[in-house]
Design a protein around this motif. Structure first.
Motif, short mmCIF file in Angstrom:
data_model
loop_
_atom_site.label_atom_id
_atom_site.label_comp_id
_atom_site.label_asym_id
_atom_site.label_seq_id
_atom_site.Cartn_x
_atom_site.Cartn_y
_atom_site.Cartn_z
N VAL A 37 0.84 -1.21 0.00
CA VAL A 37 0.00 0.00 0.00
C VAL A 37 0.88 1.25 0.00
O VAL A 37 0.64 2.19 -0.76
N ARG A 38 1.92 1.26 0.84
CA ARG A 38 2.81 2.43 0.90
C ARG A 38 3.55 2.61 -0.43
O ARG A 38 3.72 3.72 -0.90
N ALA A 39 3.99 1.50 -1.01
CA ALA A 39 4.77 1.56 -2.25
C ALA A 39 3.94 2.04 -3.43
O ALA A 39 4.47 2.62 -4.37
N THR A 40 2.62 1.80 -3.36
CA THR A 40 1.76 2.13 -4.50
C THR A 40 0.85 3.32 -4.20
O THR A 40 -0.16 3.51 -4.86
N MET A 41 1.23 4.14 -3.21
CA MET A 41 0.42 5.31 -2.87
C MET A 41 0.25 6.18 -4.11
O MET A 41 1.21 6.51 -4.78
N GLY A 42 -0.98 6.54 -4.41
CA GLY A 42 -1.26 7.33 -5.60
C GLY A 42 -1.91 6.51 -6.70
O GLY A 42 -2.57 7.05 -7.58
N GLU A 43 -1.72 5.20 -6.64
CA GLU A 43 -2.34 4.32 -7.64
C GLU A 43 -3.84 4.18 -7.34
O GLU A 43 -4.28 4.32 -6.20
N THR A 93 -8.38 11.92 -8.18
CA THR A 93 -8.14 11.04 -7.05
C THR A 93 -8.02 9.59 -7.51
O THR A 93 -8.48 9.24 -8.60
N GLY A 94 -7.41 8.77 -6.66
CA GLY A 94 -7.38 7.33 -6.90
C GLY A 94 -8.53 6.63 -6.20
O GLY A 94 -8.72 5.42 -6.33
N PHE A 95 -9.32 7.40 -5.44
CA PHE A 95 -10.48 6.86 -4.72
C PHE A 95 -11.67 6.68 -5.66
O PHE A 95 -11.69 7.23 -6.76
#
Length: 221
Positions: free
Chosen positions: A45-51, A111-113
């Protein structure tokens, strides 16, 4: 890109959480609330923040039904945190958006949301109508960052720019930056108020690294 061409920017595509909105670790909290605190999952999750969040879950679970279930649980958990008043604009963010608009440029928030979560954020901040358009991955055919789709969707929908070189893309993650690079944006700025540091942002192709989005109106002029 050098500063004397920045006045050509007609369309500014801004990320939300970490760029204009203080995240305060809410994404991680929502993941943990919804899905537990598996260290490997949290690291991903941390590594792909923004995806795009659904893309993250597809990778983690490898099964569409499980991914959709996890995404729904995450969105619910994040929405609850937003509803609890735990989300705030980053200092100067609203003013920056207003100034950029006053400069005659068009602002789009991305947003990615999912849409329901983006709308909850906009309502919590009182930001409905602040930007000309708001986009989530579903609005661009389902592909979020690092794909360029949301940037290009903003370009097509707003008709604000004649060429992608007149687009600025701003975000706090390497995925935000990469989406701008892939879209051919003339200015791609990383900000240091979110997930990734200057080195990661530059490695992804950022033309500018800013302390925060509050610096953006000045850069554009």
């Amino acid at each position: 890109m050098n500063h004397d061409t920045n006045h050509d920017i007609r369309l500014v595509v801004l990320d939300m959480a970490g760029t204009t909105v203080a995240d305060g670790g809410l994404v991680e909290r929502a993941f943990t609330t919804a899905l537990g605190s598996d260290p490997d999952h949290l690291a991903h999750v941390r590594a792909t923040m923004g995806e795009s969040k659904i893309s993250v879950f597809r990778h983690l679970y490898g099964d569409e039904i499980a991914a959709q279930r996890a995404n729904a649980a995450f969105e619910q958990a994040y929405g609850n945190l937003v509803a609890d008043g735990l989300v705030t604009p980053l200092p100067g963010a609203r003013e920056a958006i207003e100034r950029i608009t006053e400069q005659g440029r068009t602002v789009v928030l991305t947003t990615g949301f999912a849409r329901v979560t983006q709308d909850a954020l906009l309502d919590a901040l009182g930001w409905r109508g602040l930007a000309a358009l708001t986009l989530c991955p579903a609005d661009a055919g389902g592909r979020g960052r690092p794909y360029p789709d949301m940037v290009l969707e903003a370009f097509v929908r707003t008709k604000a720019a004649e060429d992608v070189s007149q687009v600025a893309v701003v975000g706090d993650t390497s995925y935000d930056v990469l989406s701008g690079v892939r879209a051919g944006a003339g200015l791609v700025a990383g900000v240091l108020t979110g997930a990734h540091d200057a080195r990661a942002l530059r490695a992804a192709g950022a033309t500018h690294v800013l302390g925060s989005v509050a610096e953006l109106p000045g850069v554009l002029t």
